[in-house]
Design an enzyme around this catalytic site. Structure first.
Site, short mmCIF file in Angstrom:
data_model
loop_
_atom_site.label_atom_id
_atom_site.label_comp_id
_atom_site.label_asym_id
_atom_site.label_seq_id
_atom_site.Cartn_x
_atom_site.Cartn_y
_atom_site.Cartn_z
N GLY A 245 82.04 -65.72 92.96
CA GLY A 245 81.90 -64.98 94.08
C GLY A 245 80.55 -65.10 94.93
O GLY A 245 80.48 -65.19 96.12
N ASP A 246 79.64 -65.34 94.15
CA ASP A 246 78.10 -65.60 94.57
C ASP A 246 78.18 -66.80 95.18
O ASP A 246 77.21 -66.91 96.15
CB ASP A 246 77.23 -65.47 93.47
CG ASP A 246 77.12 -63.90 92.81
OD1 ASP A 246 77.47 -63.12 93.66
OD2 ASP A 246 76.73 -63.93 91.70
O1 RIB Z 1 78.10 -62.29 89.89
C1 RIB Z 1 77.67 -62.74 88.71
C2 RIB Z 1 76.55 -62.09 88.33
O2 RIB Z 1 76.57 -60.66 88.02
C3 RIB Z 1 75.83 -62.39 87.15
O3 RIB Z 1 74.94 -63.72 87.02
C4 RIB Z 1 75.21 -61.33 86.50
O4 RIB Z 1 73.70 -61.38 86.29
C5 RIB Z 1 75.45 -60.20 87.25
O5 RIB Z 1 74.59 -59.99 88.35
#
Ligand code: RIB
Length: 300
Positions: A245-246
């Protein structure tokens, strides 16, 4: 320029056959640490997509701080607004099962120290044409202030509604673009989402914002006040979905900033997010721009 204001963690990752239920203990198979945190991951993804990225956040003064910043530093993310606090760096305790699904608990540490002063400093050079990318692993008051400042200065704000908080619906109204997964979107809407396309389009019209809902392997649905569309994900066998997602959010911001139209920016972000599921860890798995271009061409 993209300014990311958000969390910086060191992820503690255990591999297990299956995720434990409440009160249950399961035996795992391996352990690793990797840089993570939703803010840091999104900053790195935007950088790997080719953008000029400034990350504002905080780490502690423990042994985890340098590891948490390592990949951001080597990628050339600007860290002049990363504050070093006495105490603990944020950590995330992550379990990943053999299907690539995960469960995560975040202990914020230094991330909890971000407030109005840090936001003001992070946003002081913002102007028209800039972007602000936010998530919700830092105090919500900081996220809200950043959204308000971004609007005042004519920058475009993008809010990722993860992790979902009680105040998310109110804060999300201040963003130009909202990126949610399906569960978060249902909470944001607070009503029936059985006709997802109609629900997304309705929010986009009512709030005069772009609404993007990521559906994992099922792709992405999005709407602006004027139109709705669907973008498929790449066909892959996931190994670890942490950080996918990031990767989507960072690639999306970078692609929009690079002048791609909304649909093309979402296509590129969806392809990058699919590739991020092919190897373990959040930041180590974020693909480089060339790999994304190749994967999109290969899938036609
Ligand atoms: O979205 C994934 C992230 O969620 C991980 O890297 C962890 O640190 C949490 O923040």
């Amino acid at each position: 320029m993209i300014t990311v204001l958000g969390s910086i963690n060191l992820d503690q990752i255990g591999k297990v056959q299956r995720l434990p239920g409440p009160g249950e203990t399961v035996l795992g198979t391996s352990f690793a640490t990797a840089p993570g945190g939703k803010g840091a991951n999104q900053a790195l993804a935007a950088r790997r997509a080719g953008a000029n990225v400034h990350l504002a956040g905080a780490v502690g003064d423990d042994v985890f701080a340098a590891q948490a910043l390592e990949l951001l530093t080597s990628a050339g993310v600007n860290l002049e607004n990363v504050h070093h606090r006495p105490g603990a760096t944020g950590i995330a305790m992550i379990l990943v099962d053999q299907r690539g699904e995960n469960a995560i608990a975040v202990l914020p540490g230094a991330n909890a120290s971000l407030g109005p002063n840090e936001v003001a400093r992070a946003c002081e050079r913002l102007g028209r044409g800039d972007m602000v990318l936010l998530q919700q692993e830092i105090p919500q008051v900081a996220t809200r202030d950043a959204l308000a400042l971004s609007r005042q200065r004519g920058a475009t704000s993008i809010l990722n509604t993860a992790p979902f908080l009680d105040s998310t619906p109110e804060v999300a109204d201040l963003a130009d673009v909202v990126i949610a997964n399906q569960t978060e979107f249902a909470l944001l809407r607070g009503g029936d989402t059985s006709d997802l396309e109609a629900a997304i389009a309705e929010r986009a019209r009512l709030k005069a914002q772009t609404v993007i809902v990521t559906l994992g392997a099922d792709g992405v649905r999005a709407a602006t006040p004027d139109r709705s569309f669907f973008v498929p994900a790449l066909r892959i066998e996931p190994v670890d979905t942490v950080g996918a997602g990031d990767t989507f959010c960072g690639y999306f911001a970078a692609s929009l900033g690079d002048g791609l139209d909304l649909e093309r920016a979402i296509e590129r972000a969806a392809a990058a997010a699919s590739l991020a599921c092919l190897s373990p860890g959040a930041q180590p798995a974020i693909p480089l721009a060339d790999a994304v271009t190749k994967a999109m061409a290969d899938q036609g």
